[in-house]
Write a protein that holds these residues in place. Structure first.
Motif, PDB file in Angstrom:
ATOM      1  N   ASP A 140     -33.770 -29.891  -9.654  1.00  0.00           N
ATOM      2  CA  ASP A 140     -33.927 -31.211 -10.263  1.00  0.00           C
ATOM      3  C   ASP A 140     -32.794 -32.120  -9.841  1.00  0.00           C
ATOM      4  N   ASP A 141     -31.562 -31.534  -9.812  1.00  0.00           N
ATOM      5  CA  ASP A 141     -30.410 -32.303  -9.345  1.00  0.00           C
ATOM      6  C   ASP A 141     -30.636 -32.756  -7.911  1.00  0.00           C
ATOM      7  N   GLY A 142     -31.136 -31.797  -7.078  1.00  0.00           N
ATOM      8  CA  GLY A 142     -31.397 -32.129  -5.688  1.00  0.00           C
ATOM      9  C   GLY A 142     -32.397 -33.260  -5.580  1.00  0.00           C
ATOM     10  N   GLY A 143     -33.476 -33.201  -6.393  1.00  0.00           N
ATOM     11  CA  GLY A 143     -34.502 -34.244  -6.379  1.00  0.00           C
ATOM     12  C   GLY A 143     -33.931 -35.576  -6.801  1.00  0.00           C
ATOM     13  N   ARG A 144     -33.142 -35.567  -7.894  1.00  0.00           N
ATOM     14  CA  ARG A 144     -32.544 -36.825  -8.362  1.00  0.00           C
ATOM     15  C   ARG A 144     -31.553 -37.356  -7.329  1.00  0.00           C
TER      16      ARG A 144
ATOM     17  N   GLN B 112     -41.171 -27.483  -4.447  1.00  0.00           N
ATOM     18  CA  GLN B 112     -40.126 -28.480  -4.684  1.00  0.00           C
ATOM     19  C   GLN B 112     -39.541 -28.988  -3.370  1.00  0.00           C
ATOM     20  N   ASP B 113     -39.372 -28.080  -2.420  1.00  0.00           N
ATOM     21  CA  ASP B 113     -38.883 -28.486  -1.095  1.00  0.00           C
ATOM     22  C   ASP B 113     -39.854 -29.478  -0.452  1.00  0.00           C
TER      23      ASP B 113
ATOM     24  N   LEU C 291     -26.763 -28.126  -4.562  1.00  0.00           N
ATOM     25  CA  LEU C 291     -27.926 -28.336  -3.680  1.00  0.00           C
ATOM     26  C   LEU C 291     -28.923 -27.190  -3.843  1.00  0.00           C
ATOM     27  N   PRO C 292     -30.216 -27.467  -3.559  1.00  0.00           N
ATOM     28  CA  PRO C 292     -31.179 -26.369  -3.487  1.00  0.00           C
ATOM     29  C   PRO C 292     -30.730 -25.373  -2.406  1.00  0.00           C
ATOM     30  N   ALA C 293     -31.080 -24.117  -2.591  1.00  0.00           N
ATOM     31  CA  ALA C 293     -30.553 -23.057  -1.718  1.00  0.00           C
ATOM     32  C   ALA C 293     -30.815 -23.332  -0.238  1.00  0.00           C
TER      33      ALA C 293
ATOM     34  N   HIS D  54     -30.599 -32.752   6.802  1.00  0.00           N
ATOM     35  CA  HIS D  54     -30.609 -34.186   6.521  1.00  0.00           C
ATOM     36  C   HIS D  54     -30.783 -34.440   5.030  1.00  0.00           C
ATOM     37  N   ARG D  55     -31.721 -33.707   4.432  1.00  0.00           N
ATOM     38  CA  ARG D  55     -31.921 -33.857   2.996  1.00  0.00           C
ATOM     39  C   ARG D  55     -30.665 -33.443   2.242  1.00  0.00           C
ATOM     40  N   GLY D  56     -30.023 -32.400   2.742  1.00  0.00           N
ATOM     41  CA  GLY D  56     -28.790 -31.942   2.108  1.00  0.00           C
ATOM     42  C   GLY D  56     -27.702 -32.997   2.193  1.00  0.00           C
TER      43      GLY D  56
END
Lengths: 220, 171
Positions: free
Chosen positions: A3-7, B38-39, B119-121, B156-158
């Protein structure tokens, strides 16, 4: 964490926001492509010392079917390429793709049937006429093809290979129709090898350049 | 969306905030893997951002968003299928000892470490391999087992998320 990543992503995208101008409507681009096709075909015919006319329509049902098939397949394939590049227009792209396929079948089928039914014409076209008409068709395809490639590249082409193939085939079919409208040779063999074969040649020769243009123009 | 196209950041923030759960549920409807969904939902937001000029204000927004989400999901499924065809499980004797990490995460400045941890994994791994371990894109992609393009997208997303998270920490 996600969720943090999305926000975080949303915040970053909002910070990156800059005003954009919406792409033109499909019908505007399609009309532009037709105008450019007419201009290109007129220029190529003039360079070859010819003028557009409707002689092909008076040359029998077979020749008319070839012209009709080229026109339908060219216009429909261009629409299919444009529509497939805009999210949410996939249904339009599908319908146009089917129409393009039917048009190509009609053009090729009529040309093959004519060539089989009357293989030797009283006044056969010289072999060089095939090359001139095919080359002229590809030249006349350049302007509308470039406009379609520009639009599709600036949009969001899903399946760029299919989009490039449709754009290349459609532009070449329109180019072939332009050349056919001013062609003095309407014998069955020339209709097949000099005109009905042009979309296939366009697909072979123009798909890769259009694909490269799509990649170069892709928004980042 | 029309306001966002004109550069209205508040409208864009509201729109993306509403779209994220909507897109995530759309993708979840097509995929069982919640983390992948989610990704992909974040990929979709990026696509919406880069292709926002392809939306025509006189048309409905929903089919436009749904098409982008559907295309992103299909692309992901194709990539996964290609990956499954290309890869085979490693035998025990083929697994090498891990290489020493040239810059352990503990040595990073604490704000950066915290941001990285948030960050997401998948994104954390991409950023870590490229920027902390200093691997090339090709090498990092090989190590993760995805294409270089996919790795660059994750990184890039990271970066975008890191920039946002670090900006939030700044006094």
């Amino acid at each position: 964490v996600s969720d943090d990543g999305g926000r975080g992503l949303v915040d970053a995208l909002v910070r990156d926001l800059a005003p954009v101008r919406p792409l033109p409507r499909l019908r505007v681009v399609a009309t532009g492509a037709l105008l450019l096709w007419a201009l290109g075909a007129l220029a190529v015919l003039a360079a070859f010392g010819s003028r557009p006319g409707t002689a092909v329509l008076g040359a029998g049902a077979g020749a008319s079917a070839v012209a009709l098939g080229l026109g339908v397949s060219g216009f429909a394939a261009v629409i299919a390429a444009l529509a497939r590049s805009v999210p949410g227009r996939e249904r339009d792209a599908g319908v146009a793709g089917v129409a393009a396929g039917v048009g190509l079948l009609v053009a090729l089928g009529a040309a093959v049937l004519l060539a089989v039914a009357a293989p030797v014409a009283a006044e056969p076209a010289p072999r060089s006429a095939d090359l001139w008409c095919l080359g002229g068709a590809l030249l006349a395809a350049l302007l509308p093809g470039a406009l379609v490639a520009w639009f599709c590249g600036r949009a969001l082409a899903h399946g760029p290979l299919a989009v490039a193939l449709a754009a290349a085939t459609g532009a070449a079919a329109l180019g072939a129709l332009g050349m056919l409208s001013g062609c003095p040779f309407l014998d069955p063999r020339h209709l097949l090898t000099g005109h009905a074969a042009a979309p296939a040649l366009g697909a072979v020769l123009l798909t890769v350049p259009v694909l490269l243009a799509l990649r170069a123009l892709r928004p980042r | 969306m029309a306001a966002a196209q004109a550069g209205d950041r508040e409208a864009y923030q509201r729109l993306l905030g509403e779209l994220l759960p909507f897109v995530t549920s759309l993708v979840r409807g097509r995929l069982a893997d919640a983390s992948a969904a989610q990704d992909i939902a974040q990929d979709v937001l990026l696509s919406i951002h880069t292709a926002r000029h392809t939306y025509r204000p006189e048309r409905d927004l929903s089919p436009w968003v749904r098409a982008i989400a559907r295309n992103a999901t299909v692309d992901w499924q194709r990539r996964q299928a290609r990956r499954r065809r290309r890869e085979r499980p490693l035998e025990d004797h083929e697994i090498a000892a891990p290489e020493p990490d040239p810059a352990p995460a503990e040595e990073l400045p604490p704000p950066l470490r915290r941001a990285l941890d948030a960050l997401p994994a998948a994104q954390r791994e991409a950023v870590h391999l490229l920027k902390v371990q200093g691997l090339s894109v090709a090498e990092a992609a090989r190590r993760v087992g995805i294409s270089p393009g996919a790795l660059k997208l994750r990184a890039h997303r990271g970066y975008l998320a890191l920039r946002s998270l670090l900006g939030r920490e700044r006094p």
